[in-house]
Design an enzyme around this catalytic site. Sequence first.
Site, PDB file in Angstrom:
ATOM      1  N   ASP A  90      37.248  40.727  51.690  1.00  0.00           N
ATOM      2  CA  ASP A  90      37.791  40.732  50.342  1.00  0.00           C
ATOM      3  C   ASP A  90      38.472  42.091  50.170  1.00  0.00           C
ATOM      4  OD1 ASP A  90      36.517  39.428  47.209  1.00  0.00           O
ATOM      5  OD2 ASP A  90      38.456  40.292  47.741  1.00  0.00           O
TER       6      ASP A  90
HETATM    7  C1  GLC Z   1      39.961  39.944  44.668  1.00  0.00           C
HETATM    8  C2  GLC Z   1      39.092  38.697  44.753  1.00  0.00           C
HETATM    9  C3  GLC Z   1      39.550  37.747  45.825  1.00  0.00           C
HETATM   10  C4  GLC Z   1      41.056  37.838  45.941  1.00  0.00           C
HETATM   11  C5  GLC Z   1      41.375  39.195  46.509  1.00  0.00           C
HETATM   12  C6  GLC Z   1      42.886  39.464  46.566  1.00  0.00           C
HETATM   13  O1  GLC Z   1      39.179  41.064  44.368  1.00  0.00           O
HETATM   14  O2  GLC Z   1      37.688  38.875  44.886  1.00  0.00           O
HETATM   15  O3  GLC Z   1      39.131  36.429  45.446  1.00  0.00           O
HETATM   16  O4  GLC Z   1      41.539  36.820  46.799  1.00  0.00           O
HETATM   17  O5  GLC Z   1      40.746  40.243  45.802  1.00  0.00           O
HETATM   18  O6  GLC Z   1      43.392  39.521  45.274  1.00  0.00           O
END
Ligand code: GLC
Length: 751
Positions: free
Chosen positions: A229
Amino acid sequence: MNIPDLLARLTIEEKAALLSGRSAWETAPVDRLGIPSATLTDGPHGLRMQDPAAERFSFDVSLPATCFPTASALGSSWDTALLARVGEALGDESRAADVAVLLGPGVNIKRSPLCGRNFEYLSEDPVVSGILGAALVRGVQSRGVGASVKHFAANNQETDRMRVSAQVDERTLREIYLAAFEHVVTTAKPWTVMAAYNKVNGVHAAQHPWLLTEVLRDEWGFDGVVVSDWGAVCDPVAAVAAGLDLEMPTTNGTSAARLVEAVQAGRLEQAALDRAVTRMLELLDRSAQAGPAEAVDFDRHHALARLAAAESAVLLKNEDAILPLDPEAGPSVAVIGEFARTPRFQGAGSSLVNAVRVDNALDALTEAAGEHLHLTFSPGFTLSGEEDEALLTEAVSAAEEADVAVVFLGLPEGEETEGTDREHIGLPDVQLRLLEAVARANRNTVVVLANGGVVETANWDHHAKAVLEGWLGGQAGGGAIADLLLGRVNPSGKLAETIPLRLQDTPSHLDFPGAEGVVSYGERLYVGYRYYDARDMAVAYPFGHGLSYTAFAYSDLHTTVEGEGEDAVVRLRLTLANTGSVTGKEVVQVYVGDPICSVDRPVRELKAFTKIELAPGEAAPVEFELRARDLSFFHPVHGRWVLESGDFELSVGSSSRDLRLTATVTVEAPPLARPLALESSVGDWLDDPEGGPLLMEAVRTMEGSGIAHDPEILRMVEALPLNRLIAMGGGRLDTTEIDRFLGGRTAGHGA
Ligand code: GLC
């Protein structure tokens, strides 16, 4: 792409650079060798592609795209084919924007209704989440765009999400929090899996060897890329060693430098680096092989979004069959509530879509009204939530004048967002006051809801004859609500999350969101309906519930059992009939109970479902097949899935608490030999086909003891650990054969 050749020609610095981003959304290219960059971007229900022309990063400067219903809506459709079609459309729009990986679906289980991102997740149940999540993945990837099933794993709250450790026992992880990921990974083969921010039992998910390698790869056979993430990696060296392949977003070279240094210092094996690089090259190769992008037909996608929203809405109640409104009867309808004009159709955070267009229910109703339906509109409340007596008075007088009052309520913006959890599950007071006043003025009151996470209904739904839960229905949600209210579409959605009577009743209430960096999943397996059924508790509306404008009858359930143990197959066949007057769709649900088992199990668990459309008077056979795994539980001591022989209760119905047909089947399976050890009880030894005779023989030769001649005495001490019996024998019990036997069989099981 000749990957072995590239691997041989890449320098270690170039290899390390491939394992983290070049920017917020792009991987690093290696121009020297013709290795391209790839774009990964959100989101689960619509493409959020940062506008390249935008100077600054923000969630709301993205290119226009279709905003489909959010996952909590799509999850309520229980329609696998629909999820696949939405996935295809998402894939088309991603492909057209040259996106390699679309960051979704989110299949985290809804442990508490307070989780701020529940609008982005499908269900409280792993079977609904897994089957629908897999359908979405197949749809997206059919267009040559990768999906990213997220957030692996046990990311069930927003509070302290970057650091909190989810303390979850292995059985609960396996049966509840990993099961949907397992189904998606093993049946839809997503190109990527996204590692979550949080820790699982003390170790960050993004550097968790057991999660990322032992379970995900060695057991489930995942062969794609594990992407972190965004900002989830604490230690890039530990992450790569654990099985992470791509750290996002860019760390401007610092992580790459740490990887190079670790390999050169012998703290990270070159093989681990090469393994991650190989997976990245395979991902880039897959993406490069996708065919040319089709032009996006946004009108077709809008129509699909409208259909999806209509399929996802749940008719919670419909007294006096007040719905559908019959335009021919020419009713006068007071449309009340700002959400009818200013729709709430998605949640906030990384999934935010710049919708190409947005319907609202008021315009859609007006458009459909024709010369028969007489509509008035009163906002009733301001979105800011301030009390406004004039608006209230205006709405009440409109209700007094009308045959029917349709009140649009829901959660205001900002109540559901990534990054924070909700504090309560109530509707705003200003809305409750409005509803009470309108219902007092007109008994024929209908409520339409717009919310992602469930809201409390018990404190107000007695004011309404009908309640239609529209969730966050996406850009076409307004049109879908009009279609449902006017009967152009017959509601067919089912709750994928229980609506509790009150927050205090929820399973995780005492353990959410935890404190001091730890959250204990004290309710174990008993999430959602599993908990309310185990406690035999009343709920506002049960898991699987959803009404229709028609009625369905279930009959003639036949079951067969073939094989035993791992080869067992249980088949169900029944007849479903549409006994009403309009065409409708029913979600037939199959629940399995295992009342006699060596471990505790939920009263019943959903194991299969199917959605069927029937015309009035039509009847059709419905068949299901359950396999051993559907009857099994994860044994905490044996560390594997176990099918224990015995009777299983099969229940088929229209919701988890509207079970129309039941049958009990007996399935045989080899006895579960508990791994014997000196700590095992005398009873376990006596029950063991090999250990029992050994123990009896040893006892028989123990001179001076009466127990040899009266085995029943042994049964009296069956709870005694064997080593205690040996000690009490004072050396008279010959343990030679027992020791030899234990040497051959593992004593105990290290989970
Ligand atoms: C965010 C979310 C994830 C998302 C990623 C990119 O913090 O937790 O679901 O795809 O970062 O935006």
